[in-house]
Design an enzyme around this catalytic site. Structure first.
Site, mmCIF file in Angstrom:
data_model
loop_
_atom_site.group_PDB
_atom_site.id
_atom_site.type_symbol
_atom_site.label_atom_id
_atom_site.label_comp_id
_atom_site.label_asym_id
_atom_site.label_seq_id
_atom_site.Cartn_x
_atom_site.Cartn_y
_atom_site.Cartn_z
ATOM 1 N N ARG A 94 123.848 12.460 108.858
ATOM 2 C CA ARG A 94 123.752 11.815 106.975
ATOM 3 C C ARG A 94 121.820 11.389 107.233
ATOM 4 O O ARG A 94 121.390 12.304 106.115
ATOM 5 C CB ARG A 94 124.699 10.656 106.563
ATOM 6 C CG ARG A 94 123.958 10.923 105.249
ATOM 7 C CD ARG A 94 124.013 11.903 104.283
ATOM 8 N NE ARG A 94 123.598 13.247 104.623
ATOM 9 C CZ ARG A 94 123.663 13.937 103.795
ATOM 10 N NH1 ARG A 94 125.073 14.675 103.850
ATOM 11 N NH2 ARG A 94 122.673 14.382 103.178
ATOM 12 N N LYS A 161 92.181 -1.296 87.132
ATOM 13 C CA LYS A 161 93.481 -1.028 86.481
ATOM 14 C C LYS A 161 93.218 -1.837 85.037
ATOM 15 O O LYS A 161 93.047 -2.926 85.376
ATOM 16 C CB LYS A 161 94.418 -0.701 86.868
ATOM 17 C CG LYS A 161 94.846 0.617 88.114
ATOM 18 C CD LYS A 161 96.134 0.895 88.139
ATOM 19 C CE LYS A 161 96.928 1.900 88.775
ATOM 20 N NZ LYS A 161 96.783 2.937 87.493
ATOM 21 N N GLU A 193 90.225 2.590 86.462
ATOM 22 C CA GLU A 193 91.172 3.520 85.339
ATOM 23 C C GLU A 193 89.934 2.714 84.055
ATOM 24 O O GLU A 193 89.724 1.977 83.537
ATOM 25 C CB GLU A 193 92.030 2.824 85.567
ATOM 26 C CG GLU A 193 93.051 3.987 84.206
ATOM 27 C CD GLU A 193 94.445 3.000 84.671
ATOM 28 O OE1 GLU A 193 95.005 3.769 85.905
ATOM 29 O OE2 GLU A 193 94.658 2.173 84.140
ATOM 30 N N ASP A 214 93.281 7.928 81.774
ATOM 31 C CA ASP A 214 94.263 7.466 82.091
ATOM 32 C C ASP A 214 94.638 7.958 80.553
ATOM 33 O O ASP A 214 94.942 7.374 80.089
ATOM 34 C CB ASP A 214 94.734 6.186 82.442
ATOM 35 C CG ASP A 214 96.304 6.164 82.527
ATOM 36 O OD1 ASP A 214 97.109 6.423 82.972
ATOM 37 O OD2 ASP A 214 96.383 5.102 82.125
#
Length: 289
Positions: A94, A161, A193, A214
């Site tokens: 698994r 960002k 960004e 973005d």
């Protein structure tokens, strides 16, 4: 960028507990078997190094792979074969399949994006939207699918960002201040960004090496990219946010150097792969649970 596949294999196997009581009570210790790893849908092969690490952790030799990482395989193809203790195979099964299914799923989706922009110079990149604890595993699968390496951690690349823009404003600092300090720290990759035209100009003037445009339309990426390159020759342009297989070619044609796509890893569909055991002395047994 390689991580410790053996350590990942041990952690993944540990999730199944200290012993496999079902196998202990059903499978004689001396019984051996052969197995085939079969792909049941068209897929790109990835994750073989991790699968072999699982086998090793269970005392089994590595699989005999019939394809290389990044090869495209048709449904019904045998990707590799293995042999050894049946108890060990059942213990490994698994975990081995979980890793292969995720890796092949990521590589297959990445290949679709790569093929969609093959007529351009744009490169498909991953993001940091990876499964916790599986960053290097996920990135390796993206690379197997033909994608490129983006920022894999927070240590070596600046990426300003939206919340960092807010932090600069609240702290009374400028982007120029921040990128100058980064250069003093020896950081050379300075990504910013941008969500507005004013930020494009500010990032170029501050010395950014790459703009992340973005959540903008392809036409905006093209226009902002042309403005940035005129203002700062050599700057790289990356399109990000809201990019799908249906529109990725338009972003590539908008002269984006890079296109980063979080869905490669955060929304992966696992490949359908099974382990078929043969030669156990009790006929043929297909497993998957």
């Amino acid at each position: 960028m390689l991580d410790d596949a053996a350590a990942l294999a041990r952690r993944a196997l540990a999730e199944d507990g200290a012993r496999d009581v079902t196998t202990l009570v059903t499978t004689p210790p001396a019984l051996e078997a052969q197995g085939v790893i079969e792909v049941r849908t068209d897929t790109v092969l990835a994750g073989t190094r991790y699968a072999d690490a699982v086998l090793a952790a269970c005392g089994l030799p590595p699989a005999a792979w019939r394809f290389r990482e990044g090869d495209h395989m048709l449904a019904g193809t045998v990707a590799g074969t293995l042999g050894g203790s049946l108890r060990s195979m059942l213990l490994a099964e698994r975990t081995l399949l979980n890793l292969l299914q995720r890796a092949c799923g990521i590589a297959t989706m990445t290949r679709r994006y790569v093929d969609a922009v093959a007529h351009t110079s744009a490169r498909i990149l991953h993001t940091r939207k990876t499964a916790p604890g599986l960053r290097h595993f996920d990135v390796a699968a993206v690379c197997a699918g033909g994608g490129g390496v983006h920022r894999v951690d927070l240590a070596s690349t600046v990426m300003v960002k939206d919340n960092h823009w807010r932090a600069l404003a609240q702290g009374g600092r400028t982007l120029t201040d921040a990128l100058a300090q980064a250069r003093e720290l020896g950081v050379i990759d300075l990504y910013v960004e941008v969500e507005a035209l004013g930020q494009v100009d500010e990032a170029c003037d501050a010395g950014a090496t790459r703009l992340l445009v973005d959540n903008q339309a392809p036409e905006t990426v093209a226009n902002w990219g042309a403005r940035a390159r005129a203002r700062r020759p050599g700057i790289e342009i990356e399109a990000t946010g809201g990019i799908t297989l249906e529109n990725v070619a338009r972003y590539a044609q908008a002269a984006a150097d890079f296109i980063s796509i979080g869905a490669l890893t955060h929304s992966v569909t696992a490949a359908d792969i099974g382990l078929e055991l043969k030669g156990t002395g009790n006929g043929e047994q297909g497993t998957g649970g």
